[in-house]
Write a protein that holds these residues in place. Structure first.
Motif, PDB file in Angstrom:
ATOM      1  N   VAL B 355       0.856  -1.203   0.000  1.00 21.24           N
ATOM      2  CA  VAL B 355       0.000   0.000   0.000  1.00 21.24           C
ATOM      3  C   VAL B 355       0.887   1.247   0.000  1.00 21.24           C
ATOM      4  CG1 VAL B 355      -1.933  -1.108   1.213  1.00 21.24           C
ATOM      5  CG2 VAL B 355      -0.124   0.015   2.539  1.00 21.24           C
ATOM      6  N   ARG B 359      -0.480   4.794   4.276  1.00 25.00           N
ATOM      7  CA  ARG B 359      -1.561   3.951   4.762  1.00 25.00           C
ATOM      8  C   ARG B 359      -1.048   2.684   5.449  1.00 25.00           C
ATOM      9  NH1 ARG B 359      -6.259   5.459   2.058  1.00 25.00           N
ATOM     10  NH2 ARG B 359      -7.316   4.511   3.848  1.00 25.00           N
ATOM     11  N   CYS B 363      -3.008  -0.145   7.704  1.00 24.69           N
ATOM     12  CA  CYS B 363      -3.253  -1.444   7.076  1.00 24.69           C
ATOM     13  C   CYS B 363      -2.691  -2.575   7.946  1.00 24.69           C
ATOM     14  CB  CYS B 363      -2.624  -1.475   5.680  1.00 24.69           C
ATOM     15  SG  CYS B 363      -3.230  -2.836   4.670  1.00 24.69           S
ATOM     16  N   THR B 367      -4.878  -5.348  10.060  1.00 27.42           N
ATOM     17  CA  THR B 367      -4.599  -6.750   9.770  1.00 27.42           C
ATOM     18  C   THR B 367      -4.289  -7.522  11.049  1.00 27.42           C
ATOM     19  OG1 THR B 367      -3.805  -6.129   7.573  1.00 27.42           O
ATOM     20  CG2 THR B 367      -3.115  -8.288   8.410  1.00 27.42           C
ATOM     21  N   ARG B 416      -8.576  -5.073   1.808  1.00 24.65           N
ATOM     22  CA  ARG B 416      -8.167  -3.929   2.647  1.00 24.65           C
ATOM     23  C   ARG B 416      -7.064  -3.139   1.932  1.00 24.65           C
ATOM     24  NH1 ARG B 416      -6.518  -6.877   6.923  1.00 24.65           N
ATOM     25  NH2 ARG B 416      -8.685  -7.008   7.615  1.00 24.65           N
ATOM     26  N   ALA B 417      -6.076  -3.851   1.408  1.00 25.00           N
ATOM     27  CA  ALA B 417      -4.970  -3.173   0.713  1.00 25.00           C
ATOM     28  C   ALA B 417      -5.482  -2.446  -0.535  1.00 25.00           C
ATOM     29  CB  ALA B 417      -3.882  -4.177   0.332  1.00 25.00           C
ATOM     30  N   MET B 420      -7.085   0.775   0.046  1.00 25.10           N
ATOM     31  CA  MET B 420      -6.143   1.838   0.435  1.00 25.10           C
ATOM     32  C   MET B 420      -5.235   2.223  -0.734  1.00 25.10           C
ATOM     33  SD  MET B 420      -5.090   0.679   4.284  1.00 25.10           S
ATOM     34  CE  MET B 420      -6.326   0.466   5.585  1.00 25.10           C
TER      35      MET B 420
END
Lengths: 471, 471
Positions: B355, B359, B363, B367, B416-417, B420
């Motif tokens: 990322v 961020r 991240c 996680t 999630r990555a 971002m």
């Protein structure tokens, strides 16, 4: 390779152009221009290629407008020529088959600067100087600096570099992601904003250096650098090109992180002295710049001084004040105009090649010998840390014999570089003028592969036809 | 885009395989292997993907032999799977449709080292450690260091990187040129040995990261680095992942040219301590390395120390002796095996995302929270200078619920990555396991463009089918 029959490219019919122009006018009003002067202004750039104006020039404001224009052109198979600032050198933006020039000069937004990530997002019409002006207050800079104040989009398209490449890389190294309009009008984003990725084919670098033949760049995410705490610059004369090149090789092998290391031959130094009112020593000369901390820069400079002395170079003189430094690099950037001053009225023919650095001195020396033998005036400047140099013959365009001599000289220059495991162009690009060398450089199989890519992405050959590869 | 109908891929018939095997045996004798053990050994790598063995394994010695093998396979449309050391992580070298694995481990020549040009030419079976062993006496090194002692060919194919990438780049940055056998058996050289070029499409980078789906790499020209005069390494604990990441951001913004800056979370530190008999502080930890002159390294280290302290990190401890430094980095490189030690008998599932660095803390923290909530054991290590981190869940493969939990976790991690502005893989590649994320990451138009490229170059889909993109 499965090769479909090559689509030929013919100039579109007058009816098609007239209808298309009406459609464009309907949507883009006075941003559609057909006056002869504007078309001619877009029909070639800083090159000796013959002017080949497009039929229409249109100025989009967004990627969606570019997509719309491309779709209109694609429907009639009308050629599309992307245009930034028109400062390319090998006939990249000529319109040999007519068509529509898409001038991105209204797309000038700096969309975001991410200071923590050291990146920014810009539209293609932003020029490198405009970007650096915007970044200055943030302590950041964008390091790629071709001679002209080129647009970022054009710099992506030609895989440009400049004097800082030895430290900060070329356009292929500093672009994180592109938004591109493909020949079918689709808008593609090539990558995320992550600093690195292994997620699929490298679409970003397929587009970088494609010279408008695969799509039109509408947005660029660029890596930035922090402005170094200390910068120092200097000059160092050498008894010969060979001595200067050997000093550069030793400097790089020693791991001194040069920010800039530029060679001017004595002809170019004379031109720069006259143009920029300087008194640089008129011998092969290195212009240098070091970036780092105060003590780091000091140390780098001392080490370079020792290496230079080992090869008979020196004295090594410092531009200690920022004004002096700026003046020196402005003079370097103005070398194109300075060279023109050596022969007022002559056409300047800027060309470049690049060889492994171990062969650079040999290549430059043989080229200088060749210049003398064929009677041209042609100063040389080089990004010697990369093995890349420029030769700029000044040609009387009223003398066909001189034109022929210059063409023959460039041909020998390119073949000499290729014979030394080099490339026909380090940073200017192929355009129209270097097309004939791609097969010699890459071999027929690699050139076929390039053709396969072009045909797959642009089956009707509407994107900047007649550039890079003939189909 | 002009899309021909997608060629489907079916496993070749037994007759085709039998005939092809005979043809191969006739030419390559005992370099053609069909034993179950060798086929299985080639049927998957350091991954939890199910073993999918090829029908035949063949060991060529030259590009011409590779070309010949490819032509034989192409004639029957039999899949070809290129194989280096088998240390990839996402099912890259599985043979889901059977076919012929081309193992390049006999292609181990270091063809040339050009010391003045800081480059070398190698065959694809040379591993990174073998290359560095060969280079040591010349004062040069090759900086890319994935965890495994991977082959250079495999590293090109997956666009690998490692702990030095923050300073020296990834495979995309260090390859000057490739020789590649295309799916039709043609041998293509992608570029000259010049350090930079604007001569046509960037075939080099089209092949880098193509994971064997566009061709087989048979020769690589690599940039090298001079071994720095001084190297120093150290460790610095932080109160939180966020504090460590903030220190990294500030370090990079300050222009400190870190050679390595690696994050281990406290779970990974415990694993490393146990495996490598170290006593590192069991909190989020940065492992650092500085390259430069004696005084430069000293200065960088002091500045980093100040920045770390600003974010509550420290004490900053030095590995002053080379042995200590080697031990520290060996421990880092062994982190995959160390993590496995946390749960003997479990399957290690190594995955990575990347990322924008701004961020990264967010991240990683989310996680870690996720890991706790779903009850997995999953240490984290990160190349934090690039925003890239690895998560390594340790899974009991006899427990379907745990497998499902791990798959769901990885799915959340990737999404999630991507949310971002990151990528589904920073350096491991797509293989089989990340294919489903390419459309989410790149969008349908970019994925279509990748398909167009694949189809144009490999119309019968014989090169490593079932990887990167489904056709």
């Amino acid at each position: 390779m499965n090769m479909p029959q090559a689509p030929l490219r013919a100039a579109p019919s007058e009816t098609d152009i007239a209808t298309l122009t009406e459609e464009l006018r309907h949507r883009y009003a006075d941003r559609v221009v057909v006056s002869a002067s504007v078309r001619e202004q877009h029909g070639h750039s800083l090159t000796w290629a013959k002017n080949q104006p497009p039929d229409v020039v249109v100025y989009p404001r967004t990627a969606e407008e570019v997509s719309d224009i491309v779709k209109l052109c694609a429907a009639r198979e009308v050629p599309i020529i992307p245009y930034g600032t028109g400062t390319s050198l090998e006939g990249h933006i000529n319109a040999p088959f007519g068509g529509v020039t898409v001038d991105v000069s209204l797309m000038k937004r700096i969309i975001a600067v991410h200071e923590e990530d050291l990146d920014c997002v810009v539209e293609p019409g932003v020029t490198r100087k405009e970007l650096n002006e915007h970044l200055r207050d943030k302590g950041l800079f964008f390091p790629i600096d071709p001679g002209a104040d080129a647009s970022i989009g054009g710099m992506v398209a030609t895989r440009a570099s400049g004097t800082n490449a030895v430290r900060y890389g070329t356009m292929k190294d500093v672009v994180l992601s592109l938004t591109v309009v493909l020949p079918n009008g689709e808008i593609v984003k090539t990558a995320s904003r992550a600093k690195k990725s292994s997620a699929g084919y490298d679409l970003t670098r397929l587009l970088i250096g494609s010279e408008g033949t695969l799509g039109i760049i509408t947005e660029i995410t660029l890596k930035l650098q922090g402005i170094p705490e200390a910068i120092s610059a200097g000059i160092c004369p050498f008894p010969s090109v060979k001595a200067a090149c050997d000093a550069v090789i030793m400097t790089i092998q020693s791991g001194i992180p040069m920010a800039r290391i530029e060679l001017l031959d004595e002809v170019q130094v004379r031109a720069v002295n006259a143009h920029s009112k300087l008194t640089l020593p008129e011998s092969p000369l290195l212009l240098l710049e070091f970036h780092g901390t105060e003590s780091g820069v000091q140390e780098q400079a001392e080490r370079f001084g020792e290496i230079a002395a080992e090869f008979g170079g020196g004295p090594f003189e410092w531009a200690t004040k920022p004004e002096e430094r700026s003046r020196l690099w402005q003079a370097r950037h103005d070398s194109y105009w300075a060279a023109k001053g050596l022969r007022p009225g002559a056409q300047s023919v800027a060309t470049d090649v690049c060889v492994p650095i171990s062969r650079l001195a040999e290549c430059v020396d043989a080229t200088k010998q060749d210049i003398v033998e064929c009677g041209l005036i042609a100063p040389i400047v080089g990004h010697v840390g990369d093995g890349n140099f420029h030769v700029q013959p000044l040609v009387n365009m009223d003398d066909p014999a001189e034109i022929a001599a210059c063409e023959a000289f460039i041909d020998r220059l390119v073949r000499r570089a290729l014979a030394m495991e080099g490339t026909c162009t380090g940073e200017h690009g192929v355009g129209q003028k270097k097309m004939k060398y791609l097969e010699i450089e890459h071999g027929p199989a690699a050139l076929d592969l390039m053709r396969v890519l072009k045909r797959a992405i642009d089956p009707h050959n509407i994107m900047n036809p007649g550039k890079i590869i003939a189909l």
